[in-house]
Design an enzyme around this catalytic site. Structure first.
Site, PDB file in Angstrom:
ATOM      1  N   HIS A 111      -4.704  16.896  98.522  1.00  0.00           N
ATOM      2  CA  HIS A 111      -3.255  17.118  98.434  1.00  0.00           C
ATOM      3  C   HIS A 111      -2.453  16.006  99.117  1.00  0.00           C
ATOM      4  O   HIS A 111      -1.254  15.891  98.881  1.00  0.00           O
ATOM      5  CB  HIS A 111      -2.870  18.492  99.003  1.00  0.00           C
ATOM      6  N   ASP A 141     -10.455  20.254  98.155  1.00  0.00           N
ATOM      7  CA  ASP A 141      -9.377  19.503  98.800  1.00  0.00           C
ATOM      8  C   ASP A 141      -9.905  18.238  99.476  1.00  0.00           C
ATOM      9  O   ASP A 141      -9.554  17.928 100.622  1.00  0.00           O
ATOM     10  CB  ASP A 141      -8.635  20.370  99.814  1.00  0.00           C
ATOM     11  N   SER A 219      -2.989  16.550 107.961  1.00  0.00           N
ATOM     12  CA  SER A 219      -3.900  16.809 106.853  1.00  0.00           C
ATOM     13  C   SER A 219      -4.773  15.599 106.557  1.00  0.00           C
ATOM     14  O   SER A 219      -4.277  14.472 106.435  1.00  0.00           O
ATOM     15  CB  SER A 219      -3.115  17.176 105.587  1.00  0.00           C
TER      16      SER A 219
END
Length: 379
Positions: A111, A141, A219
């Site tokens: 993402h 992911d 992230s």
């Protein structure tokens, strides 16, 4: 000559004493609050470098060792102004990542790079390099990038050889929250085996939950243990405000170790399946109220066909259901997510016992697990 009276003699003795008291009485502090005694706190001497507690020394050592392996990933996208008739590239997000090997491979979250037109990787010394996408695995992911950077900047991250994690053990997150590069936060592993909704209608399982502060920009950054080894990749937080609320999640190292080498080798992650045609969105199952996975098609000469599995057939009255998968080995199958998760835990050429409902009968078939063609769209 007159002698002093006894009363005068006493006054002469008292006056010098009062004068002495006035000279020795300290002056009030101008900054002190009226009615409050003035006090100056004694200075606290700083600790020597060897006086830090063991946990502090450990955290410092982990950061010094692992920070050079942590990078800052930024992306740009094209924005079109239809009224002005122009298009321009604008910053569209940022995240973290880490150096996987000395060949220039960088690992981050899917993402973080999703929809990017261009990607830039910034190293700890602020040098920036353009990055290319090697491969993506949205269902986990995970994304792998590649940069052409000097060898001195490519410090591969230390990967844990043992994946035996325990709740309560130390967790150290390094990343770039809100663009503040190389920020360290600490905490513990709060829980193991968490499930988080991923892309493509599947659940990312076995996630690590930690209370180490994870904020936007973290992230893709590494989660370390007290030895400085990688135990996970920070992925997302559970928060109503968008900032850290003490509940963060990381993709476990066991998943990263399995997926990343596959992407580096072939440009994609292996997806295991039975070689049959199904609908991951399960539109037909929802329409018919079926719990399980309907087999839509079985290619000839496939392992599923050799095992006797049947797909949907066309009749004069419409379609006739063939097999409905309701179990694999000892796991109950009610959704595509269930089937994907069970098969994902196997290896190519494993034989699994598939339980299907066929009309009024329940049949068990022995089917070989295979690596699916990336363009196949089945399972």
């Amino acid at each position: 000559m007159e002698l002093a009276s006894p009363r005068s003699f006493v006054l002469l003795l008292v006056l010098p004493a009062l004068v002495a008291c006035q000279k020795t009485k300290p002056m009030p502090d101008a900054m002190a609050t009226p009615g409050q005694a003035s006090a100056t706190p004694a200075p606290v001497p700083p600790l020597s470098p060897t006086a830090r507690i063991e946990d502090e020394r450990n955290t410092i050592d982990v950061f010094k060792s692992c920070a050079p392996s942590t990078v800052f990933v930024t992306q740009t996208r094209v924005v079109v102004d239809y009224f002005a008739g122009v298009a321009q590239e604008v910053p569209a997000g940022s995240g973290s990542g880490f150096v996987w090997d000395d060949a220039g491979h960088i690992v981050t979250n899917f993402h973080v790079v999703e929809g990017a037109r261009a990607l830039t990787v910034t190293f700890h010394d602020q040098q920036q390099f353009e990055a290319k996408i090697v491969g993506l695995e949205p269902r986990k992911d995970i994304a792998v990038l590649k940069v052409d950077a000097p060898a001195k900047l490519l410090v591969p991250i230390k990967v844990a050889k043992s994946t035996q994690l325990e709740v309560g053990q130390k967790a150290i997150a390094i990343g770039n929250p809100f663009g503040l590069d190389h920020t360290l936060t600490t905490g513990v592993i709060s829980a193991l085996g968490r499930q988080v909704q991923g892309a493509g209608g599947v659940t990312i399982r076995d996630m690590i939950q930690t209370d180490a502060a994870i904020n936007p920009g973290n992230s893709g950054g590494p989660l370390h243990d007290s030895t400085g080894q990688l135990i996970g990749m920070n992925t997302m937080i559970f928060s109503k405000s968008g900032a850290s609320a003490g509940i963060g999640f990381a993709v476990p190292i066991s998943t990263i170790q399995r997926i990343v080498p596959q992407i580096i080798k072939t440009g994609r992650a292996e997806q295991l399946g039975l070689g049959i045609g199904i609908d991951p969105m399960q539109k037909l199952e929802r329409r018919l109220g079926v719990r399980g996975v309907i087999v839509l098609a079985v290619p000839p000469d496939s392992p599923a066909a050799k095992a006797g599995m049947r797909g949907v057939t066309q009749t004069g009255r419409g379609i006739a259901l063939g097999d409905i998968i309701v179990g694999v080995d000892d796991k109950r199958i009610e959704t595509f997510d269930d089937l994907y998760t069970v098969l994902d835990s196997h290896k190519p050429d494993d034989i699994v016992k598939v339980t299907v409902v066929r009309g009024d009968d329940t049949v068990t078939l022995n089917v070989k697990v295979i690596v699916l063609n990336p363009a196949g769209g089945g399972t």
